[in-house]
Design a protein around this motif. Structure first.
Motif: not given
Length: 477
Positions: A393-397, A405-409, A456-464, A470-475
């Motif tokens: 999956q791509s996060p956007a679609n 979540r996260g930036s457009a990048t 407790w661990l939720n996805w926001q704590q990991v994905l954000d 990853l955005e920093a690496m991509i840019d």
């Protein structure tokens, strides 16, 4: 004091700090007691962009499914189809009577549906069959019933309030789950109308405890499938508004092969094909001389993988893993062994423990470095890679909304598979590909496992934090 040796040690550690800095935000979870393994690197140059203990063996949860996808593509190729047949030792006579048993030969299709059973019924009618003067048997000789090895599946035999822990059979239909449709009555105060999704003929018991409420009162439904002396019963309670649309509810059946038999029998009856002696389930293979009266083929494997990974379908993943085993009547341990044998051929993968293809088994273990090795090996298979990457999956679609979540990048440059477990410890895992600003391909994996002492661990704590890293690496590339 001699500062020079200390300086030498610090200089030697600089490359390690530089690599770890690629996951600076994700690494903050380690301070809360979580166990982390992560790796990101470019495929063209091999440059490592970030690591956190990449060899550490951790639970991947549903990221295990990418191993199934890769192994299935390697074994069968993207266009492979599974076949389900109706066979018999008898032939229909001039009056359309089949003087013998009619056998559904389960072919291990992980996405066999009611629509497929309807096609079988139509083709049986086309073959001249109008009644069966015997039994309708379901043969699950390839595998089934499959021994449960997780708490959820073991409990699901007697009662279940979900569809994700469905039991397994090579002749299972509709992902091993019953479906009922809940619609409001015409008048408030009356019981809701609850019917089977797949047939006007009852095929699963219904205990209706849903009350119809006035317009705009809201709809709140609870459902549990329980096994009673009479068979499976869907117990549905709550309320539904008079102006609400019908709602479909899915719950795992207690016996997927018997579910297939009951569903097919109902369809035969609706087509005017009677079955004299009822239904049954067998573990034996139909005789070689049995004649094929009708058959259906599954969607191509590449389509099955898209459904399996996009929806993280546990039933489909474990069915595919079981199909990899050469011998009949395999269990999940043997299926895991087939996956491990496949992994042994992946360069530089390292240790792996797989007890299921779905990842429901908390004993599954792999490393971030192992996952990126798998991803790289598939990237370098031009004939298989398009089908493999399309299942991510791509996060956007993607269909999983929590990924958006996260930036457009992050949303537009990443393709991934996630994994979630909450028992016996919290697991949040991710693995996939990214494309840098300059168009370079990269692979990444991040495994975060809790312990008995972590919060407790939720996805926001990991994905954000992962998205930011990853955005920093991509840019930067």
């Amino acid at each position: 004091m001699h500062p020079r040796p200390l300086l030498c040690v610090l200089l030697m550690l600089l490359p390690l700090f530089a690599q770890a800095s690629g996951f600076t935000r994700l690494a903050e979870l380690a301070g809360k007691g979580f166990l982390i393994g992560a790796e990101a690197r470019l495929l063209s140059s091999g440059e490592t962009l970030g690591t956190i203990e990449p060899e550490r063996q951790l639970s991947p949860a549903s990221v295990s499914k990418i191993y199934v996808a890769a192994a299935a593509l390697e074994r069968w190729g993207p266009q492979y189809r599974f076949t389900t047949r109706l066979v018999s030792l008898a032939e229909p006579d001039a009056d359309g009577a089949l003087h013998g048993d009619l056998v559904l030969d389960g072919g291990g299709d992980p996405m066999l549906t009611s629509e497929d059973l309807w096609r079988l019924t139509q083709r049986l009618h086309q073959a001249g069959v109008r009644r069966v003067e015997g039994r309708l048997m379901v043969s699950q000789w390839r595998y089934g019933p499959v021994e449960c090895i997780t708490t959820d599946r073991c409990q699901a035999h007697s009662r279940v309030a979900n569809a994700y822990s469905a039991l397994l059979s090579s002749a299972g239909v509709n992902h091993g789950s019953w479906c009922v449709s809940v619609a409001p009555a015409a008048v408030a105060g009356e019981p809701a109308r609850i019917t089977n999704c797949d047939s006007q003929v009852p095929i699963v018991g219904i205990d209706n405890r849903v009350e119809t409420k006035p317009d705009d009162s809201g709809t709140r439904l609870n459902a549990e499938r329980v096994l009673r002396d009479s068979g499976d019963v869907m117990v549905v309670s709550g309320q539904i508004s008079t102006n609400a649309r019908p709602r479909s509810i899915y719950r795992a059946s207690s016996d997927p092969a018997r579910q297939s038999a009951a569903t097919l029998k109902a369809m035969l009856e609706q087509a005017g094909i009677g079955v004299r002696d009822g239904i049954g389930v067998a573990a034996s293979q139909p005789p070689a001389e049995a004649r094929t009266l009708a058959y259906v083929e599954s969607e191509p494997l590449q389509e099955l993988l898209l459904r399996t990974l996009n929806h993280s379908n546990n039933f489909m993943a474990d069915q595919l893993a079981l199909n990899l085993v050469e011998l009949p009547q395999a269990g999940l341990v043997q299926a895991g062994g087939a996956l491990e044998a496949f992994v042994a051929g992946i360069p530089e993968h390292g240790p792996v423990t797989l007890r299921s293809g779905s990842g429901l088994t908390p004993e599954n273990r792999t490393s971030a470095a192992g996952i990126t090795a798998l991803l790289e090996s598939m990237y370098r298979r031009p004939a298989l890679f398009p089908s493999f990457v399309a299942s991510l999956q791509s996060p956007a679609n993607g269909v999983m909304r929590f990924l958006r979540r996260g930036s457009a990048t992050f949303q537009q440059h990443v393709m991934l598979k996630t994994g979630t477990l909450n028992q016996p410890v919290a697991v949040r895992s991710v693995g996939g590909y990214f494309r840098t600003r300059s168009g370079q391909w990269g692979v990444f994996a991040a495994l975060v496992n809790g312990t008995s002492n972590t919060p407790w661990l939720n996805w926001q704590q990991v994905l954000d934090p992962l998205a930011a890293d990853l955005e920093a690496m991509i840019d930067a590339h």
